[in-house]
Design an enzyme around this catalytic site. Sequence first.
Site, short mmCIF file in Angstrom:
data_model
loop_
_atom_site.label_atom_id
_atom_site.label_comp_id
_atom_site.label_asym_id
_atom_site.label_seq_id
_atom_site.Cartn_x
_atom_site.Cartn_y
_atom_site.Cartn_z
N LYS A 1 0.90 -1.08 -0.10
CA LYS A 1 0.03 -0.01 -0.16
C LYS A 1 0.99 1.28 0.04
O LYS A 1 2.03 0.95 0.24
CB LYS A 1 -0.83 -0.09 1.32
CG LYS A 1 -0.21 -0.34 2.75
CD LYS A 1 -1.18 -0.28 3.77
CE LYS A 1 -1.82 -1.67 3.57
NZ LYS A 1 -3.08 -1.56 3.95
N ARG A 2 0.52 2.39 -0.12
CA ARG A 2 1.18 3.42 -0.19
C ARG A 2 1.93 3.71 1.28
O ARG A 2 1.23 3.26 2.38
CB ARG A 2 0.29 4.89 -0.47
CG ARG A 2 -0.01 5.03 -1.84
CD ARG A 2 1.13 5.37 -2.71
NE ARG A 2 1.86 6.66 -2.17
CZ ARG A 2 1.81 7.63 -3.35
NH1 ARG A 2 1.21 7.61 -4.46
NH2 ARG A 2 2.58 8.80 -2.91
N THR B 1 -8.68 -1.32 -0.23
CA THR B 1 -9.21 -2.50 -0.96
C THR B 1 -8.22 -3.44 -1.37
O THR B 1 -8.83 -4.45 -1.66
CB THR B 1 -9.56 -1.65 -2.40
OG1 THR B 1 -8.19 -0.75 -2.72
CG2 THR B 1 -10.52 -0.57 -2.40
C1 26W Z 1 -4.73 16.16 -3.02
C2 26W Z 1 -3.87 15.11 -2.49
C3 26W Z 1 -5.03 13.88 -2.42
C4 26W Z 1 -4.63 12.76 -3.46
C5 26W Z 1 -5.61 11.60 -3.24
C6 26W Z 1 -5.54 13.71 -1.26
C7 26W Z 1 -6.37 12.49 -1.26
C8 26W Z 1 -6.25 11.47 -2.05
C9 26W Z 1 -6.83 10.25 -2.11
C10 26W Z 1 -8.30 10.37 -1.61
C11 26W Z 1 -6.20 9.29 -1.42
C12 26W Z 1 -6.73 7.79 -1.60
O1 26W Z 1 -6.37 7.25 -2.32
N1 26W Z 1 -7.58 7.32 -0.28
C13 26W Z 1 -7.92 5.99 -0.62
O2 26W Z 1 -8.94 5.73 -1.08
C14 26W Z 1 -9.22 4.28 -1.41
C15 26W Z 1 -10.65 4.20 -2.23
O3 26W Z 1 -11.67 4.59 -1.58
C16 26W Z 1 -9.61 3.83 0.16
O4 26W Z 1 -9.88 2.51 -0.08
C17 26W Z 1 -8.56 4.16 1.01
O5 26W Z 1 -8.73 3.72 2.45
C18 26W Z 1 -8.10 5.34 0.93
O6 26W Z 1 -6.86 5.92 1.69
#
Ligand code: 26W
Length: 818
Positions: free
Chosen positions: A552-553, A662
């Site tokens: 994961k990240r 996921t």
């Molecule tokens: C603006 C910077 C930025 C970029 C991407 C802020 C937030 C994000 C995404 C929302 C981060 C992300 O990938 N969130 C993940 O989304 C998944 C799909 O719903 C979830 O399963 C993860 O828990 C969540 O961390």
Amino acid sequence: MTEHTAPMSPTTPGEFADEIRKELKYTQGVTAEQATPADVYVATATAVRKHLVDSWASTQHDMVAGSTKAVGYFSAEFLMGKQLLNALLNAGLSDQFYDAVKELGFDVQDVIDSEYEPGLGNGGLGRLAACYIDSLASKGVPAFGYGIQYRYGIFKQEFDEQGAQVERPDYWLANEEPWGHIDYNRSQRVNYGGSVVEENGKKVWKPAWSVRAVPVDYMVPGYASGRVNTLRLWSAKSYDEFDLLAFNKSEYVDAVKPQVAAENISKILYPEDSTPQGKALRLEQQYFFVAASIQDAIRVFYPGEENPDLTTFPSKICFQLNDTHPVIGIPELMRVLIDEYGYDWDTAWSITNKSFNYTCHTLLPEALEVWSAKLIGELLPRHLEIINKINEQFVAELGTKTNDSAKIDRMRIVTDGEDPQVHMAYLATYGGLHVNGVAALHSQLLKDVTLRDFSDVYGDKFTNVTNGVTPRRFIRIANPRLSALITEGLGTDRWLSDLDMLEGLVPLAKDDEFVKKFAAVKQANKVAFSNYAKREYDFDIDPNTMVNSMIKRLHEYKRQSLKILSVISQYADIKSGKVSADDILPRTVVFGAKAAPGYKMAKLTIQLINNVARVVNNDPDVKGKLAVYYPWNYNIRLAQHLIPATDLDEQISQAGKEASGTGNMKFALNGAMTVGTLDGANVEIRERVGAENFFLFGMTVDEVEALYAKGYEPKSYYEADPRLKQAVDMVADGTFSEGDKGLYEPLVTDWLNKDYFMTLADFSAYMDIQGEIETLYREPLEWSRKALLNVANSGFFSSDRAIDDYLRDIWETGPLGE
Ligand code: 26W
């Protein structure tokens, strides 16, 4: 016996080989004898596209001609993964492909490996978008994925000598890209800057500059639906390509400046996945694809109409906002309706309000985008006017619903004061019809905490749609051995488009023979991964150890730190002989994770993991007992190889921080056991697979909140737990940095004094659960039985089910022709 539902094209392998030969000749100008595997890959891709083009055309036609509302999925990221095998599966050409390539005298794996994985996303959010457009097409629902075709995707990750992450540009378009169709004839103009003037009582935006948005269309073939939707990714081009005057004055850089400036917009994906950088270019990107897509949707659904009746727009298509990134679409549609089509404010508002829905993917306050009004005003002056007017309308409306002025002030979309900020999540919640979280716990926390004020006032807007993953890519393509066993067990392969059918495996978990077959599949996958890891990374992974993965990240809330501290503790125990040799359960820990380039703590954690791996893997005292591997450049391809080979998956985020996850679903569906906290979708996975088939540990959300309230002192845990103290001290004392005590000082200092995500507080519970895990693993049949029950009870986590939820509760539409 088995009634086949898998699409099966009538084309014979020989005919498909001929088609590939034709493409080699007419597209690439080479004979099969002269061709390289990469040529055969491109020729095959082109041949497959030709098999899909009729369904693509009929889907486009039926979508416009019919009365079925379509879905527009707005996402700044689509992490699609490699396309060839997925396209072959959905076109019913998989078997023909293998035989045809052999007939042409090529190694199938070489052809498959020639495809470059497009990395147009960071992680969960981007991959979810890809799974969702696969399910929309597989259900025959008319839909567009709308996004950006970045020239550079997520950076390529390398590790330097010190084990530190190094980012390399991901120039994926340097390679032949056979899937995208560039459609210059349907480009759109996107404007920026300038000012707004009054002309005979009407607001007129006078933009300062504009770019040409050129659509690159990707087929999205459905599985067993006969439908092919479109992923339309916009690429930025300049209208005035080249400044000849500057060139003649040999000002070469100036000559191309307009082109470079324009193309910059879709140049590169922002590699952040939690903290927005607030950069103007990021907002330019967001407006770019949203503005082009809205114009495109009007063109598609009102073909050739000068004055379309856009009051019908929400019945033609509804837009899903994948997090806050595309929310500028709300004031953009208002601008288009009012300024370009002459609708009055209220009519425009009612159309807009019915056209958008917002999905929130995070719980981290810092991840919710807030743009300075000043920046929006400079780039999009007309939009700022509209946003301010929406905010006034909103505050006035709130005044009729509550007289709690503090609350109203907290909810303002545009904050007061000399440097107003625009809350995009608030704009999305007020401006759209529905707001959903991505797991039951997450959606509850959104209502109770993150968007509490809004759920108090607009409670009926809030709903939940728990995430899902596509079984085509993450079971059928990634794990053909397990797929064959499931089909054997169920007597049909219809489970691939009806994953709840996996429940039919529950009784088979009592059949030791079937469980042994299941265990044999896992073991074969482990051997295959070991060979893959040797080929790709020169790793020597022992497939006879427990394969324990965490992919994961890299983020502190996901707590890779907890995992690495536990590994250090296990290492110390083996070294000190505290655990006798035969008590040790041989384990191989595999990490995969990229860190945002600017995220210092995350990058230091990567370095620690790599150096623990270096020390442990080169220590004869622990050889064969404990090993740590960290394959660089974690991507979809690596996930597809590692997930089927994993025995134990790590989902150990602090409760209340991971919106859903996921990966957890993919591992459960591929027969891995999970050790995890009650966070995100772990809660629902445990509910469905059974508490007895899930290794639970750690504080709950309430316990975490209580500890924050009480005041959390991480050092007290360090002093109270000798295992923890030993592990932290080994990080501090240079054991994993060739004696350099300073290298991890920032990490250790944070752990002992702040440790915001409570790694230290959950350490002992995490170490305790290891005992339970190892005890069960020593009973392979029982382990496999429980792992099989994870598969059998995880059908709910199909992205097809999630899309059904969106269709029922949010989009109110369905498959074409219904
Ligand atoms: C603006 C910077 C930025 C970029 C991407 C802020 C937030 C994000 C995404 C929302 C981060 C992300 O990938 N969130 C993940 O989304 C998944 C799909 O719903 C979830 O399963 C993860 O828990 C969540 O961390």
